[in-house]
Design a protein around this motif. Structure first.
Motif, PDB file in Angstrom:
ATOM      1  N   MET A 243      -3.997   3.974   6.371  1.00 15.49           N
ATOM      2  CA  MET A 243      -3.684   5.351   5.992  1.00 15.49           C
ATOM      3  C   MET A 243      -3.103   5.424   4.585  1.00 15.49           C
ATOM      4  SD  MET A 243      -4.605   7.743   8.031  1.00 15.49           S
ATOM      5  CE  MET A 243      -3.612   9.025   7.248  1.00 15.49           C
ATOM      6  N   TRP A 244      -2.198   4.499   4.237  1.00 16.00           N
ATOM      7  CA  TRP A 244      -1.645   4.527   2.880  1.00 16.00           C
ATOM      8  C   TRP A 244      -2.731   4.218   1.851  1.00 16.00           C
ATOM      9  CZ3 TRP A 244       2.275   7.300   2.801  1.00 16.00           C
ATOM     10  CH2 TRP A 244       3.324   7.194   3.711  1.00 16.00           C
ATOM     11  N   ALA A 245      -3.662   3.333   2.192  1.00  9.74           N
ATOM     12  CA  ALA A 245      -4.775   3.055   1.279  1.00  9.74           C
ATOM     13  C   ALA A 245      -5.672   4.281   1.125  1.00  9.74           C
ATOM     14  CB  ALA A 245      -5.587   1.866   1.803  1.00  9.74           C
ATOM     15  N   LEU A 246      -5.937   4.978   2.237  1.00 13.46           N
ATOM     16  CA  LEU A 246      -6.781   6.168   2.191  1.00 13.46           C
ATOM     17  C   LEU A 246      -6.134   7.259   1.344  1.00 13.46           C
ATOM     18  CD1 LEU A 246      -9.260   7.745   3.214  1.00 13.46           C
ATOM     19  CD2 LEU A 246      -7.920   8.352   5.241  1.00 13.46           C
ATOM     20  N   LEU A 247      -4.834   7.486   1.540  1.00 11.11           N
ATOM     21  CA  LEU A 247      -4.135   8.507   0.767  1.00 11.11           C
ATOM     22  C   LEU A 247      -4.068   8.125  -0.714  1.00 11.11           C
ATOM     23  CD1 LEU A 247      -1.269   9.218   3.309  1.00 11.11           C
ATOM     24  CD2 LEU A 247      -3.039  10.848   2.619  1.00 11.11           C
ATOM     25  N   SER A 248      -3.904   6.836  -1.005  1.00  8.43           N
ATOM     26  CA  SER A 248      -3.880   6.394  -2.401  1.00  8.43           C
ATOM     27  C   SER A 248      -5.231   6.626  -3.071  1.00  8.43           C
ATOM     28  CB  SER A 248      -3.498   4.910  -2.478  1.00  8.43           C
ATOM     29  OG  SER A 248      -2.206   4.685  -1.958  1.00  8.43           O
TER      30      SER A 248
ATOM     31  N   ARG B 191      -4.614  20.362  -5.443  1.00 12.02           N
ATOM     32  CA  ARG B 191      -4.730  19.700  -4.136  1.00 12.02           C
ATOM     33  C   ARG B 191      -4.283  18.244  -4.194  1.00 12.02           C
ATOM     34  NH1 ARG B 191     -10.769  22.118  -3.703  1.00 12.02           N
ATOM     35  NH2 ARG B 191     -10.172  24.286  -4.019  1.00 12.02           N
ATOM     36  N   ALA B 192      -3.445  17.928  -5.159  1.00 11.94           N
ATOM     37  CA  ALA B 192      -2.878  16.585  -5.251  1.00 11.94           C
ATOM     38  C   ALA B 192      -1.783  16.430  -4.204  1.00 11.94           C
ATOM     39  CB  ALA B 192      -2.312  16.348  -6.647  1.00 11.94           C
ATOM     40  N   VAL B 193      -1.695  15.240  -3.624  1.00  4.20           N
ATOM     41  CA  VAL B 193      -0.682  14.961  -2.606  1.00  4.20           C
ATOM     42  C   VAL B 193       0.603  14.521  -3.292  1.00  4.20           C
ATOM     43  CG1 VAL B 193      -0.080  13.531  -0.630  1.00  4.20           C
ATOM     44  CG2 VAL B 193      -2.424  14.335  -0.899  1.00  4.20           C
ATOM     45  N   ILE B 194       1.679  15.256  -3.021  1.00  7.60           N
ATOM     46  CA  ILE B 194       2.987  14.918  -3.574  1.00  7.60           C
ATOM     47  C   ILE B 194       3.719  13.947  -2.659  1.00  7.60           C
ATOM     48  CG2 ILE B 194       5.196  15.875  -4.326  1.00  7.60           C
ATOM     49  CD1 ILE B 194       3.729  18.499  -4.896  1.00  7.60           C
ATOM     50  N   GLY B 195       3.533  14.082  -1.368  1.00  5.34           N
ATOM     51  CA  GLY B 195       4.159  13.185  -0.404  1.00  5.34           C
ATOM     52  C   GLY B 195       3.475  13.293   0.930  1.00  5.34           C
ATOM     53  N   ALA B 196       3.612  12.278   1.769  1.00 12.81           N
ATOM     54  CA  ALA B 196       2.953  12.266   3.070  1.00 12.81           C
ATOM     55  C   ALA B 196       3.761  11.442   4.059  1.00 12.81           C
ATOM     56  CB  ALA B 196       1.527  11.707   2.951  1.00 12.81           C
ATOM     57  N   VAL B 197       3.705  11.859   5.314  1.00 17.46           N
ATOM     58  CA  VAL B 197       4.231  11.090   6.442  1.00 17.46           C
ATOM     59  C   VAL B 197       3.245  11.250   7.588  1.00 17.46           C
ATOM     60  CG1 VAL B 197       6.676  11.205   5.853  1.00 17.46           C
ATOM     61  CG2 VAL B 197       5.644  13.061   7.148  1.00 17.46           C
TER      62      VAL B 197
ATOM     63  N   MET C  96       0.830  -1.203   0.000  1.00 18.56           N
ATOM     64  CA  MET C  96       0.000   0.000   0.000  1.00 18.56           C
ATOM     65  C   MET C  96       0.863   1.251   0.000  1.00 18.56           C
ATOM     66  SD  MET C  96      -2.642  -1.675  -0.251  1.00 18.56           S
ATOM     67  CE  MET C  96      -3.610  -0.217  -0.599  1.00 18.56           C
ATOM     68  N   ARG C  97       1.977   1.197   0.721  1.00 18.04           N
ATOM     69  CA  ARG C  97       2.880   2.353   0.703  1.00 18.04           C
ATOM     70  C   ARG C  97       3.524   2.510  -0.682  1.00 18.04           C
ATOM     71  NH1 ARG C  97       7.189   4.494   5.174  1.00 18.04           N
ATOM     72  NH2 ARG C  97       7.821   6.328   3.978  1.00 18.04           N
ATOM     73  N   ALA C  98       3.909   1.393  -1.286  1.00 19.06           N
ATOM     74  CA  ALA C  98       4.503   1.454  -2.618  1.00 19.06           C
ATOM     75  C   ALA C  98       3.501   1.971  -3.642  1.00 19.06           C
ATOM     76  CB  ALA C  98       5.017   0.077  -3.018  1.00 19.06           C
ATOM     77  N   LEU C  99       2.239   1.571  -3.500  1.00 17.52           N
ATOM     78  CA  LEU C  99       1.206   2.060  -4.412  1.00 17.52           C
ATOM     79  C   LEU C  99       1.036   3.565  -4.272  1.00 17.52           C
ATOM     80  CD1 LEU C  99      -1.062   1.512  -6.446  1.00 17.52           C
ATOM     81  CD2 LEU C  99      -2.593   1.089  -4.512  1.00 17.52           C
ATOM     82  N   PHE C 100       1.042   4.056  -3.043  1.00 16.33           N
ATOM     83  CA  PHE C 100       0.932   5.503  -2.851  1.00 16.33           C
ATOM     84  C   PHE C 100       2.122   6.237  -3.458  1.00 16.33           C
ATOM     85  CE2 PHE C 100       2.164   9.245  -0.383  1.00 16.33           C
ATOM     86  CZ  PHE C 100       1.073  10.056  -0.627  1.00 16.33           C
ATOM     87  N   ASP C 101       3.306   5.701  -3.275  1.00 19.52           N
ATOM     88  CA  ASP C 101       4.493   6.352  -3.836  1.00 19.52           C
ATOM     89  C   ASP C 101       4.401   6.472  -5.348  1.00 19.52           C
ATOM     90  OD1 ASP C 101       5.613   6.656  -1.345  1.00 19.52           O
ATOM     91  OD2 ASP C 101       6.831   4.831  -1.457  1.00 19.52           O
ATOM     92  N   ILE C 102       3.712   5.527  -5.982  1.00 20.23           N
ATOM     93  CA  ILE C 102       3.579   5.563  -7.449  1.00 20.23           C
ATOM     94  C   ILE C 102       2.520   6.571  -7.888  1.00 20.23           C
ATOM     95  CG2 ILE C 102       2.867   4.214  -9.465  1.00 20.23           C
ATOM     96  CD1 ILE C 102       4.183   1.798  -8.143  1.00 20.23           C
ATOM     97  N   VAL C 103       1.362   6.564  -7.246  1.00 23.39           N
ATOM     98  CA  VAL C 103       0.276   7.445  -7.699  1.00 23.39           C
ATOM     99  C   VAL C 103       0.451   8.875  -7.192  1.00 23.39           C
ATOM    100  CG1 VAL C 103      -1.339   5.515  -7.836  1.00 23.39           C
ATOM    101  CG2 VAL C 103      -1.217   6.859  -5.726  1.00 23.39           C
ATOM    102  N   ALA C 104       1.242   9.082  -6.120  1.00 23.41           N
ATOM    103  CA  ALA C 104       1.423  10.416  -5.574  1.00 23.41           C
ATOM    104  C   ALA C 104       2.259  11.270  -6.517  1.00 23.41           C
ATOM    105  CB  ALA C 104       2.092  10.346  -4.199  1.00 23.41           C
ATOM    106  N   GLY C 105       2.092  12.583  -6.399  1.00 23.48           N
ATOM    107  CA  GLY C 105       2.888  13.509  -7.202  1.00 23.48           C
ATOM    108  C   GLY C 105       2.025  14.603  -7.783  1.00 23.48           C
TER     109      GLY C 105
ATOM    110  N   GLU D 284      -6.075  23.257   3.085  1.00 22.80           N
ATOM    111  CA  GLU D 284      -7.151  22.923   4.017  1.00 22.80           C
ATOM    112  C   GLU D 284      -8.269  22.160   3.311  1.00 22.80           C
ATOM    113  OE1 GLU D 284      -6.902  23.457   7.138  1.00 22.80           O
ATOM    114  OE2 GLU D 284      -5.187  24.824   7.216  1.00 22.80           O
ATOM    115  N   SER D 285      -8.506  22.491   2.032  1.00 21.05           N
ATOM    116  CA  SER D 285      -9.541  21.779   1.271  1.00 21.05           C
ATOM    117  C   SER D 285      -9.169  20.317   1.060  1.00 21.05           C
ATOM    118  CB  SER D 285      -9.753  22.471  -0.079  1.00 21.05           C
ATOM    119  OG  SER D 285     -10.206  23.795   0.102  1.00 21.05           O
ATOM    120  N   ALA D 286      -7.868  20.055   0.913  1.00 11.08           N
ATOM    121  CA  ALA D 286      -7.433  18.663   0.767  1.00 11.08           C
ATOM    122  C   ALA D 286      -7.743  17.874   2.036  1.00 11.08           C
ATOM    123  CB  ALA D 286      -5.934  18.621   0.461  1.00 11.08           C
ATOM    124  N   TYR D 287      -7.456  18.455   3.190  1.00 12.10           N
ATOM    125  CA  TYR D 287      -7.749  17.762   4.446  1.00 12.10           C
ATOM    126  C   TYR D 287      -9.258  17.647   4.676  1.00 12.10           C
ATOM    127  CZ  TYR D 287      -2.870  17.760   5.876  1.00 12.10           C
ATOM    128  OH  TYR D 287      -1.530  17.508   5.961  1.00 12.10           O
ATOM    129  N   TYR D 288     -10.009  18.629   4.243  1.00 13.48           N
ATOM    130  CA  TYR D 288     -11.467  18.532   4.378  1.00 13.48           C
ATOM    131  C   TYR D 288     -11.991  17.337   3.568  1.00 13.48           C
ATOM    132  CZ  TYR D 288     -16.341  19.952   4.710  1.00 13.48           C
ATOM    133  OH  TYR D 288     -17.690  19.980   4.964  1.00 13.48           O
TER     134      TYR D 288
END
Length: 527
Positions: A327-332, A167-173, A98-107, A299-303
């Motif tokens: 969390m990685w699934a949710l972000l993906s 509002r695309a997520v480039i990275g997350a921790v 799931m983390r690897a999937l997020f790393d691919i789709v994020a950006g 803030e709209s992204a978090y909403y």
């Protein structure tokens, strides 16, 4: 419709499978060595799609999520797993895929010509944190998140780097809330580049953090704490001035904004901004003050994450490993939905992604899982049914209005915040008056005394010689070794000690380790 065969049939995400195809999921599983060792009724690929669907339908249990995945598969035999079997499927898949999937789709998602994304040559991005995501109140979650009895549920801190225009997520921790925003954001600095303009609020006011961001080559536009005082090196034509923070040449902008509402009420807000865009002719202060408010797009992204998808619900997982996986699934899932929205906006030239409704995209994606199977009818809908529905329900151009920002939680540390004059309800704005606050232009006289110095004549003469040298070029950043070398009769150890004392007394500015400047400055002639 096109579906996978046999045991893999339930592994899909409706029309969103076009964005997360089977080949991508198989590659992620192979890369993380998470492919099943023997083919079961619930293969690992199905587990990845089940985790994404679990976030798409957060209001129901495992069995109902499975039923939604299989509803559209009429005539195709599928397994009927128990809730325990689906829980075991999550455990077999693990966190890594799931983390690897997020790393691919994020950006970043926007093209160079996408409206509202760039400021000149720079792509606008922002840092911001969120500490309101709740997890189940279990002993393992509390131990991991260092939770206290003050909160009913342990809180997870999420830090993201977001492309503000889409509002695309480039990275997350994410993790416990005791590390601090700048601590988490430092783990995302490798995602920055010279083509980015980074926005942040005053929670990131840290000399060390600014220096780290500047070292990546990215430009900065952030807010400083209101009680912070920076040395004025050179005043510029637009009312801003040059300064130095942690050895980084910066420009400081002090602004006062007066907002007038439709009912005649008005309030003011002061902004103390810092930027590395030091060319005042190319980047006027008033333009940068207006640009800073693009940060609120974060803030709209978090909403969308907390309210549109999760609707304020607590995560499902009762242990840290499950929370990370979820969390990685949710972000993906969030990023996949944003991808569809941006593709839809760019299919109609001139459409700002701000006008695309995340709620429309989310609800239509849910419907497609249940009714349409995997593939959309691309002949009739080149951007898919989700994209077509987004374009059919574009939001109107954004109105000028203020939000209440009222804190309702009685346990929030902001509950008894200072009254800033904002109205209690959201209202339309009829006027915005922006004034750049110009620093005092009167140059102070050359200081000659220090409470740390002895009253000996040699020390006084040395101090006056050094202060006179610094004032001859007030914009220069002097190093202790350069000053000692200039005079030749002062040892470096003495130079370091006395400069540090004079900086403590306010006679000179200390701008970094061993770096000093004069407290006086010469205004640049106004146009």
């Amino acid at each position: 419709m096109t579906v996978a065969a046999g045991r893999f049939a339930a592994g899909h995400l409706g029309e969103l499978t076009v964005v997360v195809p089977f080949e991508l999921v198989d590659a992620v599983l192979a890369e993380t060595r998470s492919v099943q060792r023997r083919l079961r009724d619930l293969p690992s690929r199905v587990g990845v799609y089940f985790l994404l669907a679990m976030c798409l339908f957060p209001e129901v249990g495992y069995r109902l999520v499975w039923d939604k995945l299989t509803t559209a598969l009429i005539g195709i035999p599928t397994a009927a797993p128990t809730s325990k079997a689906l829980r075991d499927l999550r455990r077999r898949v693990g966190v890594a895929p799931m983390r690897a999937l997020f790393d691919i789709v994020a950006g970043p998602l926007a093209q160079p010509r996408t409206p509202g994304v760039r400021f000149g040559p720079y792509r606008m991005v922002s840092f911001d944190g969120c500490t309101s995501q709740k997890v189940p109140d279990t002993a393992r979650n509390r131990a991991w998140l260092s939770a206290t009895a003050r909160y009913a549920y342990p809180m997870l801190e999420l830090m993201t780097l977001v492309e503000t225009g889409t509002r695309a997520v480039i990275g997350a921790v994410f993790g416990p809330t005791d590390q601090g925003e700048t601590g988490y954001a430092s783990g995302l600095l490798h995602l920055l580049g010279p083509d980015m303009l980074v926005l942040w609020d005053r929670g990131f006011d840290s000399n060390e953090f600014l220096a780290k961001v500047s070292a990546t080559g990215a430009q900065v536009l952030g807010r400083l704490r209101g009680n912070r005082r920076n040395p004025v090196l050179t005043r510029l034509r637009d009312g801003s001035y040059l300064s130095v923070i942690a050895g980084v040449p910066v420009r400081i902008i002090d602004a006062r904004i007066t907002v007038t509402c439709v009912d005649g009420t008005a309030f003011t807000a002061d902004y103390h901004l810092v930027t590395t865009l030091n060319d005042a002719r190319r980047y006027p202060a008033a333009t940068l003050v207006g640009l800073y408010h693009q940060r609120s797009e974060h803030e709209s992204a978090y909403y969308a994450l907390r309210h549109t998808i999760m609707a304020g619900r607590v995560l499902r997982s009762g242990d840290p490993v499950g929370v990370e996986q979820e969390m990685w699934a949710l972000l993906s899932l969030y990023q996949v939905l944003r991808t569809v929205m941006v593709d839809a906006a760019e299919s109609r030239p001139g459409t700002d992604p701000d006008r695309c409704s995340f709620t429309i995209a989310f609800q239509t994606a849910r419907d497609q899982v249940i009714t349409a199977g995997v593939a959309a009818d691309e002949g009739n809908h080149p951007i898919g049914r989700i994209g077509a529905r987004i374009l059919d329900h574009l939001l109107p151009p954004r109105r000028r209005r203020i939000s209440t920002r009222k804190v309702k939680s009685p346990i929030s540390r902001y509950h008894e915040r200072r009254d800033d004059g904002r109205p209690d309800t959201s209202r339309a704005v009829t006027g915005i008056d922006l004034a750049i606050v110009v620093p005092d232009t009167e140059a102070p006289s050359l200081p000659t005394t220090s409470r740390h110095d002895s009253h000996s004549a040699p020390t006084a003469r040395r101090r006056h010689r050094i202060l006179t040298l610094l004032t001859t070029d007030p914009t220069r950043l002097w190093r202790a070794r350069d000053i000692a070398a200039h005079f030749g009769d002062i040892t470096l150890n003495t130079m370091y000690r006395q400069l540090s004392r004079w900086a403590d007394d306010g006679l000179i500015h200390k701008l970094g380790p061993g770096i000093y400047s004069a407290t006086t400055w010469t205004p640049e002639p106004l146009a």
